[in-house]
Enzyme design. Structure first.
Site, PDB file in Angstrom:
ATOM      1  N   ARG A  68       0.814  -1.225   0.000  1.00 31.30           N
ATOM      2  CA  ARG A  68       0.000   0.000   0.000  1.00 31.30           C
ATOM      3  C   ARG A  68       0.838   1.262   0.000  1.00 31.30           C
ATOM      4  O   ARG A  68       0.394   2.320  -0.444  1.00 31.30           O
ATOM      5  CB  ARG A  68      -0.920  -0.035   1.222  1.00 31.30           C
ATOM      6  CG  ARG A  68      -2.150   0.813   1.093  1.00 31.30           C
ATOM      7  CD  ARG A  68      -3.127   0.596   2.229  1.00 31.30           C
ATOM      8  NE  ARG A  68      -2.507   0.695   3.521  1.00 31.30           N
ATOM      9  CZ  ARG A  68      -2.543  -0.252   4.458  1.00 31.30           C
ATOM     10  NH1 ARG A  68      -3.173  -1.367   4.257  1.00 31.30           N
ATOM     11  NH2 ARG A  68      -1.934  -0.070   5.603  1.00 31.30           N
ATOM     12  N   TYR A 122     -15.809  21.883 -10.102  1.00 28.22           N
ATOM     13  CA  TYR A 122     -16.303  20.612 -10.668  1.00 28.22           C
ATOM     14  C   TYR A 122     -17.374  20.062  -9.733  1.00 28.22           C
ATOM     15  O   TYR A 122     -17.193  20.037  -8.521  1.00 28.22           O
ATOM     16  CB  TYR A 122     -15.092  19.686 -10.771  1.00 28.22           C
ATOM     17  CG  TYR A 122     -15.362  18.285 -11.222  1.00 28.22           C
ATOM     18  CD1 TYR A 122     -15.993  18.025 -12.430  1.00 28.22           C
ATOM     19  CD2 TYR A 122     -14.934  17.210 -10.457  1.00 28.22           C
ATOM     20  CE1 TYR A 122     -16.206  16.725 -12.849  1.00 28.22           C
ATOM     21  CE2 TYR A 122     -15.138  15.899 -10.875  1.00 28.22           C
ATOM     22  CZ  TYR A 122     -15.775  15.659 -12.068  1.00 28.22           C
ATOM     23  OH  TYR A 122     -15.979  14.374 -12.468  1.00 28.22           O
ATOM     24  N   ASP A 194      -7.351  22.928  -8.025  1.00 28.86           N
ATOM     25  CA  ASP A 194      -7.561  21.875  -9.015  1.00 28.86           C
ATOM     26  C   ASP A 194      -6.946  22.391 -10.323  1.00 28.86           C
ATOM     27  O   ASP A 194      -7.484  23.281 -10.979  1.00 28.86           O
ATOM     28  CB  ASP A 194      -9.065  21.602  -9.174  1.00 28.86           C
ATOM     29  CG  ASP A 194      -9.346  20.441 -10.135  1.00 28.86           C
ATOM     30  OD1 ASP A 194      -8.528  20.201 -11.037  1.00 28.86           O
ATOM     31  OD2 ASP A 194     -10.405  19.802  -9.983  1.00 28.86           O
ATOM     32  N   LYS A 219      -7.035  12.797 -16.965  1.00 28.81           N
ATOM     33  CA  LYS A 219      -7.241  13.666 -18.131  1.00 28.81           C
ATOM     34  C   LYS A 219      -5.951  13.755 -18.966  1.00 28.81           C
ATOM     35  O   LYS A 219      -5.573  12.797 -19.594  1.00 28.81           O
ATOM     36  CB  LYS A 219      -7.682  15.053 -17.667  1.00 28.81           C
ATOM     37  CG  LYS A 219      -8.784  15.019 -16.595  1.00 28.81           C
ATOM     38  CD  LYS A 219     -10.089  14.477 -17.125  1.00 28.81           C
ATOM     39  CE  LYS A 219     -11.243  14.684 -16.186  1.00 28.81           C
ATOM     40  NZ  LYS A 219     -11.667  13.516 -15.435  1.00 28.81           N
TER      41      LYS A 219
HETATM   42  C1  LIG Z   1     -11.777  19.674 -13.067  1.00 25.85           C
HETATM   43  C2  LIG Z   1     -11.890  18.248 -12.650  1.00 25.85           C
HETATM   44  N1  LIG Z   1     -11.379  17.894 -11.477  1.00 25.85           N
HETATM   45  C3  LIG Z   1     -11.445  16.628 -11.036  1.00 25.85           C
HETATM   46  C4  LIG Z   1     -12.051  15.652 -11.787  1.00 25.85           C
HETATM   47  C5  LIG Z   1     -12.163  14.258 -11.244  1.00 25.85           C
HETATM   48  O1  LIG Z   1     -11.259  13.412 -11.816  1.00 25.85           O
HETATM   49  P1  LIG Z   1     -11.526  11.831 -11.906  1.00 25.85           P
HETATM   50  O2  LIG Z   1     -12.498  11.622 -13.012  1.00 25.85           O
HETATM   51  O3  LIG Z   1     -10.155  11.290 -12.181  1.00 25.85           O
HETATM   52  O4  LIG Z   1     -12.051  11.398 -10.575  1.00 25.85           O
HETATM   53  C6  LIG Z   1     -12.589  15.967 -13.027  1.00 25.85           C
HETATM   54  C7  LIG Z   1     -13.248  14.913 -13.859  1.00 25.85           C
HETATM   55  O5  LIG Z   1     -13.931  15.191 -14.825  1.00 25.85           O
HETATM   56  C8  LIG Z   1     -12.532  17.309 -13.468  1.00 25.85           C
HETATM   57  O6  LIG Z   1     -13.085  17.678 -14.634  1.00 25.85           O
END
Ligand SMILES: Cc1ncc(COP(=O)(O)O)c(C=O)c1O
Length: 397
Positions: A68, A122, A194, A219
């Site tokens: 882990r 988000y 983010d 992404k």
């Molecule tokens: C701006 C943003 N932050 C975080 C996330 C979350 O990422 P994950 O899909 O890897 O959980 C997304 C997913 O679409 C996103 O668009």
């Protein structure tokens, strides 16, 4: 030490060199080294004897201890991401971007604390604040993404963290991050960003005063729509708190997925340049269409966020939005359904173009634009073909 620890190297070079420490890519007994850190799968780690086991019970982050806590494949990815953020002490990896966001918020907040959360965040980030974080005794105030230094007025003695997302990944407002981090530091409040849209390639967050930067590696870093992961990269002051919380929460990532992320990372610079270029070609074409209300893309000179974006960002990714002037939801569905190169699907940042309808959720501000919103993740196809595909969408209106 990997070569990417050298802060004199340019970001594109660091992407190539990062995490390839000799102790992770070679073994003197084999007489050489391999280019990529091999995939080390492990739950159990074997010790030579009890003294060895007891000594490694106090292991640092990058010594084999138990599955882990990671293996060299995991550390290589974390190390490469840390190398991309000058001023960072380390990176922690989580099974998804959402997991990284939630873990960061839990690590930095305690019952009774107050969180300032950007209104353009988000949606699942909002859901965590309104759900588990509320039950945990943290109160959240949403704030206008364009507030800048005005954030000072919202800070209370209980405020411990300001969360930013810039540009907002659905509505693309650009936040004045340096102004907000300046106020936060003066007031002893931490900041978390983010940074999935820009990645450290276009926006090295810690250098702009952010304490913790988060990315959904799902992404652009992964880049191929086949693996999910999230990361938190932090300053020296915050890093021990994040690491301790990560160990307690026990979320671990697979070395196979780390190998996929490392593969994506090596080409991030060239892919990002092409995503940005293709996205701009499509955005400029859309901006000239009579059916389009507006294009939400900070790299367009007419965009309200353009001045701050030009000041702070080193380029653009391929994710942006646009509205259909005077159209209704049914027309938006016809537009999207008529596309064939743009896949209909969540996520973004992969090599292939995607489209989704956007329905902004706001509580601190109002989303007043009546026109339906569409979000495009422009991939690596030739923009001529993508534009022809969008023509089909307009023909179906
Ligand atoms: C701006 C943003 N932050 C975080 C996330 C979350 O990422 P994950 O899909 O890897 O959980 C997304 C997913 O679409 C996103 O668009």
């Amino acid at each position: 030490m990997s070569k990417s620890d050298d802060d004199n190297l340019r970001p594109a070079t660091k992407l190539v060199q990062g995490g390839r420490r000799p102790e992770w890519t070679g073994d003197p007994r084999l007489g050489g080294s391999v280019v990529n850190p091999p995939v080390w799968r492990a739950s159990t780690i074997l010790y030579d004897n009890i003294a060895d086991l007891e000594a490694r019970g106090h292991a640092t982050h990058d010594k084999l201890y138990y599955g882990r806590r990671g293996t060299p494949t995991v550390w290589a990815l974390a190390d490469a991401l840390t190398g991309m953020e000058p001023g960072a002490a380390g990176t922690l990896l989580y099974p998804s971007g959402v997991a990284a966001n939630s873990a960061g918020l839990l690590a930095l907040l305690a019952p009774g604390d107050h969180l300032l959360m950007v209104d353009s965040a988000y949606e699942p980030t909002r859901a965590f604040c309104d759900g588990l974080l509320t039950r945990y005794g943290v109160t959240t105030t949403y704030y206008d993404p364009l507030i800048g230094a005005g954030i000072a007025d919202l800070i209370t003695p209980a405020t411990k963290l300001i969360f930013l997302e810039s540009p907002g990944s659905l509505t693309f407002e650009v936040q004045d991050i340096p102004a907000i981090t300046r106020v936060a530091r003066e007031r002893g409040v931490l900041t978390m960003l983010d940074n999935t849209w820009a990645t450290p390639l276009l926006f090295p967050a810690l250098a702009h005063g952010v304490d913790v930067t988060m990315m959904s590696l799902t992404k652009y870093v992964g880049g191929h729509s086949d693996a999910m992961m999230g990361s938190l990269t932090a300053t020296k002051a915050v890093w021990p708190r994040l690491r301790s919380a990560a160990y307690q929460l026990g979320q671990a990532v697979s070395p196979d997925d780390c190998a996929l992320m490392l593969r994506g990372l090596r080409t991030l610079d060239v892919r990002m340049a092409r995503h940005g270029e293709n996205g701009l070609a499509v955005a400029n074409w859309l901006a000239a269409r009579p059916e389009v209300g507006r294009v939400l893309h900070p790299a367009l000179p007419g965009d309200p966020g353009h001045a701050i974006w030009s000041r702070d960002f080193g380029g653009t990714s391929g994710l942006f939005g646009f509205t259909l002037k005077g159209a209704d939801i049914a027309a938006r569905a016809r537009f999207i359904d008529a596309l064939s190169l743009f896949g209909i699907g969540f996520s973004w940042g992969g090599y292939e173009s995607l489209v989704v309808p956007g329905n902004p959720i706001r509580t601190a501000t109002e989303w007043t634009d009546p026109d339906p919103l569409i979000r495009l993740s422009v991939g690596l196809e030739d923009p001529v073909d993508l534009i022809a595909d969008l023509e089909r969408g307009f023909a179906a209106l």
